[in-house]
Design an enzyme around this catalytic site. Structure first.
Site, PDB file in Angstrom:
ATOM      1  N   TYR A 144       0.921  -1.347  -0.033  1.00 22.87           N
ATOM      2  CA  TYR A 144       0.230  -0.040   0.186  1.00 22.87           C
ATOM      3  C   TYR A 144       0.881   1.500   0.224  1.00 22.87           C
ATOM      4  O   TYR A 144       1.640   1.273   0.840  1.00 22.87           O
ATOM      5  CB  TYR A 144      -0.773   0.333   1.604  1.00 22.87           C
ATOM      6  CG  TYR A 144      -1.576   1.181   1.135  1.00 22.87           C
ATOM      7  CD1 TYR A 144      -2.660   1.269   0.644  1.00 22.87           C
ATOM      8  CD2 TYR A 144      -1.401   2.372   2.230  1.00 22.87           C
ATOM      9  CE1 TYR A 144      -3.816   2.891   0.692  1.00 22.87           C
ATOM     10  CE2 TYR A 144      -3.253   3.131   2.964  1.00 22.87           C
ATOM     11  CZ  TYR A 144      -3.957   3.408   1.881  1.00 22.87           C
ATOM     12  OH  TYR A 144      -4.391   4.625   1.839  1.00 22.87           O
ATOM     13  N   ASP A 239       9.073   2.478  -0.597  1.00 19.09           N
ATOM     14  CA  ASP A 239       8.667   3.379   0.183  1.00 19.09           C
ATOM     15  C   ASP A 239       8.571   3.631   1.698  1.00 19.09           C
ATOM     16  O   ASP A 239       8.404   2.254   2.345  1.00 19.09           O
ATOM     17  CB  ASP A 239       6.418   3.127  -0.057  1.00 19.09           C
ATOM     18  CG  ASP A 239       5.629   3.492   0.343  1.00 19.09           C
ATOM     19  OD1 ASP A 239       6.145   4.769   1.734  1.00 19.09           O
ATOM     20  OD2 ASP A 239       4.404   3.635   0.453  1.00 19.09           O
ATOM     21  N   LYS A 267       4.921   8.497   8.770  1.00 17.54           N
ATOM     22  CA  LYS A 267       4.267   8.286  10.037  1.00 17.54           C
ATOM     23  C   LYS A 267       6.146   8.910  10.719  1.00 17.54           C
ATOM     24  O   LYS A 267       5.730  10.354  11.576  1.00 17.54           O
ATOM     25  CB  LYS A 267       4.425   6.810  10.078  1.00 17.54           C
ATOM     26  CG  LYS A 267       3.151   6.243   8.602  1.00 17.54           C
ATOM     27  CD  LYS A 267       3.192   4.656   8.830  1.00 17.54           C
ATOM     28  CE  LYS A 267       2.227   4.266   8.002  1.00 17.54           C
ATOM     29  NZ  LYS A 267       0.898   4.724   8.554  1.00 17.54           N
TER      30      LYS A 267
HETATM   31  C1  LIG Z   1       4.188   2.083   3.486  1.00 16.15           C
HETATM   32  C2  LIG Z   1       2.613   3.567   3.964  1.00 16.15           C
HETATM   33  N1  LIG Z   1       2.827   3.907   2.143  1.00 16.15           N
HETATM   34  C3  LIG Z   1       1.831   5.524   2.288  1.00 16.15           C
HETATM   35  C4  LIG Z   1       1.020   5.385   3.141  1.00 16.15           C
HETATM   36  C5  LIG Z   1       0.185   6.487   2.864  1.00 16.15           C
HETATM   37  O1  LIG Z   1       0.459   7.603   3.991  1.00 16.15           O
HETATM   38  P1  LIG Z   1      -0.849   8.037   4.733  1.00 16.15           P
HETATM   39  O2  LIG Z   1      -2.103   7.608   5.474  1.00 16.15           O
HETATM   40  O3  LIG Z   1       0.234   9.378   5.288  1.00 16.15           O
HETATM   41  O4  LIG Z   1      -0.728   8.809   3.366  1.00 16.15           O
HETATM   42  C6  LIG Z   1       0.720   3.997   3.893  1.00 16.15           C
HETATM   43  C7  LIG Z   1      -0.168   4.138   5.454  1.00 16.15           C
HETATM   44  O5  LIG Z   1      -0.875   3.740   5.697  1.00 16.15           O
HETATM   45  C8  LIG Z   1       2.115   3.198   4.054  1.00 16.15           C
HETATM   46  O6  LIG Z   1       1.149   2.364   5.232  1.00 16.15           O
END
Ligand SMILES: Cc1ncc(COP(=O)(O)O)c(C=O)c1O
Length: 429
Positions: A144, A239, A267
């Site tokens: 994700y 990511d 985060k």
């Molecule tokens: C690995 C990863 N990338 C991107 C995101 C998206 O981040 P946000 O919820 O701050 O938009 C998340 C959210 O949980 C994530 O776990």
């Protein structure tokens, strides 16, 4: 435990907020029941609107690695808020957090702040496309990367939980530029690269996956991707929204010794305020506006409140590096304890863990990619487990596809209580 007021508040929320929540995973749709409304939190504990005290294994979905209301972070935010919350001009604190991030993370020269992980990955892909002049991307099923269109082709986490892996509203045009690969399957990646020669800008992945439970990269997987990218001019995008500043000061790049071309953060970097970021070496970052042609912007990007929280958090992590060892040890302790009681109670399970990310799957088979995560999801057992834990004051993510996030605020007493509760609940499964 009684959750009466939470249910009343949820009924009110549903009248004015879609589904009563501002982000789908907060709803208990996958596990049934009403979500818990939290009133305040401190250290490892959540206090809900009914007066219940819960041990928290979500920690705001990862940011609060040092627990809730961590004093240096709260003090920094209060202090700076009194001087104004946003100016729309450069501020010194933006340089300070950028300097610290660049110092802590290997292989990056410059970093751009945004407001969420979604923005970070979306911008990273645009930058990769601008830099390489290619349009397609490879992503992995079950990873994700936030909710921007290019990634909602088959997402993990919330989208899987709700059975809508392909969200309406994402155009066919966007979908055709996203190629889906199987996590931990280098041959599959090679096939896609071969079939789309000179068309791929980047391969993006969670280098330790956390959105289909916690799934470690198989031995040689990250190195293999690095090699493919080096041979083809494709950019490798990590990511590290979940893993950055959590699995090591320098994230997975440091922990596993593989360099990415672009790294995304979220985060922990915001200390609990809305911050995302993406970073790379100079050559790539110079493609970004206002120096280069790739446009990216944000009214509140780098605002003082968020930067103060992030800087306080990173300063804590940088100056007390023993935190990383401490939190890994706590997670290993929890892992061993849960393994023991689940085995004693004859439960079929698999526990995956990397550092302070851990997930419990109710199936015997190894969980190594999205397909095996789905096979082991065993929703009936997970839902019973989730509610059993909650009933006993332990708050884990309301989805079988989520990792647990351990905070260093958890004491060994909290961990023992959690293991005892797993023992008690597993007798009812
Ligand atoms: C690995 C990863 N990338 C991107 C995101 C998206 O981040 P946000 O919820 O701050 O938009 C998340 C959210 O949980 C994530 O776990």
């Amino acid at each position: 435990m009684i959750y009466k007021r939470s249910s009343e508040l949820f009924a009110l929320a549903q009248k004015v907020i879609p589904g009563g929540v501002n982000s789908p995973v907060r709803a208990f749709k996958a596990v049934g029941g009403d979500p818990i409304f939290i009133k305040k939190a401190e250290g490892p504990y959540l206090y809900d609107e009914d007066g219940n005290k819960l041990i928290d294994y979500i920690n705001s979905w990862g940011p609060l690695i040092l627990g809730h209301a961590h004093k240096p972070v709260i003090d920094a935010v209060i202090d700076i808020a009194k001087k104004g919350t946003s100016f729309g001009t450069p501020t010194e604190i933006e340089t300070k957090i950028a300097e610290l991030a660049v110092k802590m993370v290997p292989n990056i020269d410059k970093i751009r702040m945004v407001n969420s992980g979604t923005e970070a990955t979306m911008s990273a892909v645009r930058l990769a496309r601008g830099f390489t002049g290619k349009e397609k991307i490879i992503k992995f099923a079950g990873c994700y990367h936030g909710h921007s269109d290019s990634f909602l082709i088959q997402a993990g986490s919330g989208a899987v939980t709700f059975g809508t892996p392909n969200s309406p509203g994402v155009t066919q045009g966007t979908a055709k530029d996203t190629l889906l690969a199987k996590y931990n399957d280098l041959d599959n990646v090679k096939e896609l690269v071969e079939a789309n020669k000179d068309e791929i800008s980047c391969i993006i992945l969670e280098p330790v996956a956390g959105n289909m439970g916690c799934i470690p990269p198989a031995e040689g997987f990250l190195e293999g991707l690095r090699k493919i990218c080096d041979e083809t001019g494709i950019l490798l995008v990590f990511d590290e929204v979940m893993t950055g500043f959590r699995l090591a000061p320098g994230g997975v790049q440091e922990r596993m010794g593989v360099n990415a071309d672009i790294v995304c953060f979220g985060k922990v970097i915001g200390g609990g305020l809305p911050v995302g970021a993406f970073a790379a070496r100079n050559e790539i970052m110079e493609y970004l506006a206002p120096v280069g042609p790739v446009y990216q912007a944000g009214t509140l990007s780098g605002n003082p409140l968020a930067m103060a929280a992030g800087l306080a958090m990173l300063t804590e992590l940088d100056s007390k590096r023993e935190i990383f060892e401490s939190i890994d040890k706590k997670t290993a302790y929890l892992h061993e304890g849960m393994e023991k009681v689940l085995t004693e109670n004859n439960i079929d399970f698999t526990i995956n863990r990397v550092g302070s990310m851990i997930s419990v799957h109710f199936g015997k088979e190894p969980v190594t990619d999205f397909a095996s995560a789905a096979t082991s999801a065993n929703l009936g057992t997970f839902n019973k487990f989730f509610h059993g834990m909650l009933e006993n004051g332990i708050y884990i993510a309301p989805s079988a596809y989520e990792t647990w996030f351990i905070s260093d605020a958890l004491s060994y007493e909290d961990l023992d209580k959690t293991i005892e509760t797993v023992d008690k609940v597993s007798k009812t499964l």
